[in-house]
Scaffold this active site. Structure first.
Site, mmCIF file in Angstrom:
data_model
loop_
_atom_site.group_PDB
_atom_site.id
_atom_site.type_symbol
_atom_site.label_atom_id
_atom_site.label_comp_id
_atom_site.label_asym_id
_atom_site.label_seq_id
_atom_site.Cartn_x
_atom_site.Cartn_y
_atom_site.Cartn_z
ATOM 1 N N SER A 149 39.660 33.708 44.151
ATOM 2 C CA SER A 149 38.238 34.008 43.981
ATOM 3 C C SER A 149 37.537 33.000 43.076
ATOM 4 O O SER A 149 36.308 32.908 43.090
ATOM 5 C CB SER A 149 38.052 35.423 43.432
ATOM 6 N N ASP A 397 33.507 42.764 34.641
ATOM 7 C CA ASP A 397 34.115 41.544 35.170
ATOM 8 C C ASP A 397 33.943 40.445 34.126
ATOM 9 O O ASP A 397 32.878 39.849 34.007
ATOM 10 C CB ASP A 397 33.443 41.150 36.483
ATOM 11 N N HIS A 400 35.261 36.405 36.505
ATOM 12 C CA HIS A 400 34.416 35.546 37.330
ATOM 13 C C HIS A 400 33.161 35.143 36.557
ATOM 14 O O HIS A 400 32.957 35.566 35.423
ATOM 15 C CB HIS A 400 34.043 36.262 38.629
#
Length: 431
Positions: A149, A397, A400
């Site tokens: 990712s 998160d 990311h």
């Protein structure tokens, strides 16, 4: 140049993208509370240090070492984040390709200061990303991002930057969560693809219905991208975080050991040497192709959890770290060191094999990313998480990166590599 594998076949038009299964994907990355288990390490072939000394200096990037000029070579790893009033080239509204979980402003993040920073190397300048220059240098080529990712995060940053000057057509989509996609830029006959391959080598990912560990086959590359390698001109490899998860490792179908696999009768060997072996296998497969290609390895991108992943305030910082404010964590430094060393080893082998036109580079983003604890979505991976007050549990998160955000700088450095390569090619032609 087309893509012929089963993972890139024309698909019917989709009226809209379904919401991603953010909860499941985040659960794959967020249990970093187990991180202390991950430092346990028994080598596959040789002893590696569990830690990198805190006073280790981030080494000069390979591109700086190779550059020959009368000016001081640019070390993009050594610098600081400074205020930039001009802000980003795009926003969460103007760019349609941002993954929903990284569209922080559209999800109601109230502080926008994270948008107004630029990376300033100490001894040189890093120009702002120039979309028209990038398109010119990539004309008639196929660029593929391959990895996890983080590769997708960097890809989507690049697409947003390029979309400020050109139209991007999504022409392929396939796989769960659209993990295999391809865009076409008609103005310059450019293909840009993303290949989901979180280990680069062959692997079977854990699932909710099957075994709860990954299975990696370290002597074979993932055919999902390798089968299309001949149609690629430039690849960006980016992996790391999936190596932290429980896994069993194989070579020639023989079990080598495992990482965090209680209940299985396998030797615990950690993951550092496994990452090294996966990179070595991958880069050797590229070298075996024996043809021109630009290969970039984006180094490990640190996370910034300061609390529980499902509590408010897990990544609370609102501005970058200053130089020396907080040391790079030992695991992050070790992951980066392995990646840098494998790129250098592959470059030496390419030179010995006299592979014409093969250019390898490490895009060393570890330190500059570590200094951006403010750049993560945090709870704003979901829209307006505090609209009804502060809930007892809220997913964060801290892995990311928001878009716009620090990944735009990764692509600015990537463009500088490409400009340098063009200058070197022109110099050889003129000479």
């Amino acid at each position: 140049m087309g893509i012929t594998s089963q993972y890139f076949k024309p698909q019917p038009h989709y009226s809209s993208l379904a919401k991603k299964l953010l909860t499941l994907s985040l659960f794959a990355l967020l249990p970093l509370t187990l991180i202390h288990f991950y430092f346990y390490h028994v080598p596959l072939t040789q002893s590696l240090p569990n830690q990198v000394p805190q006073n280790e200096h981030i080494i000069v990037s390979s591109q700086a070492q190779e550059e020959r000029s009368n000016e001081t070579p640019c070390d993009y790893t050594d610098g600081k984040w400074v205020r930039d009033k001009s802000g980003p080239l795009y926003n969460g509204t103007s760019c349609s390709t941002i993954k929903e979980g990284q569209n922080c402003i559209s999800h109601g993040r109230p502080d926008v200061g994270f948008l107004y920073w630029r990376w300033k190397p100490k001894r040189c300048a890093l120009p702002k990303f120039e979309p028209t220059t990038f398109l010119r240098l990539l004309k008639d080529k196929h660029l593929a991002f391959i990895g996890d990712s983080m590769a997708r995060n960097q890809l989507e940053s690049l697409l947003c930057l390029l979309s400020t000057v050109s139209t991007l057509d999504l022409v392929y989509r396939n796989g769960d969560d659209n993990k295999f996609r391809r865009w076409y830029i008609p103005s310059h006959n450019i293909n840009v693809s993303i290949y989901w391959s979180p280990f680069l080598v062959k692997g079977i990912e854990k699932s909710n219905t099957g075994f709860n560990h990954n299975r990696l086959y370290l002597d074979s590359v993932d055919d999902r991208w390798a089968s299309d390698l001949d149609g690629m001109n430039m690849i960006v490899l980016s992996v790391g975080h999936w190596f932290l998860h429980p896994a069993v490792y194989f070579e020639r179908e023989v079990v080598l050991g495992c990482h965090y696999c209680p209940g299985l009768n396998h030797t615990e060997i950690g993951f550092y040497d496994v990452l090294r072996k996966a990179l070595k296998t991958t880069l050797e497969a590229v070298l075996d192709r024996r043809s021109a290609m630009d290969v970039i390895v984006t180094t490990f991108s640190p996370s910034h959890f300061e609390g529980e992943w499902d509590k408010a305030g897990a990544c609370p910082k609102k501005k970058p770290f200053t130089e020396g404010e907080k040391e790079l964590q030992p695991m992050d430094a070790e992951m980066r060191r392995i990646e840098m060393e494998e790129v250098e080893a592959a470059k030496k082998k390419a030179s010995q094999l006299s592979v014409a036109g093969l250019r390898l580079e490490a895009l060393d983003v570890t330190k500059l990313s570590w200094m951006r604890p403010d750049g993560h979505p945090g709870p704003y991976m979901y829209p307006f998480p505090f609209a009804n007050g502060i809930p007892e549990r809220v997913q964060n998160d801290c892995v990311h990166w928001c878009l716009p955000g620090p990944t735009d700088t990764w692509n600015a450095i990537l463009l500088e590599f490409m400009k340098r390569w063009e200058a070197q090619s022109s110099s050889r032609r003129d000479g």
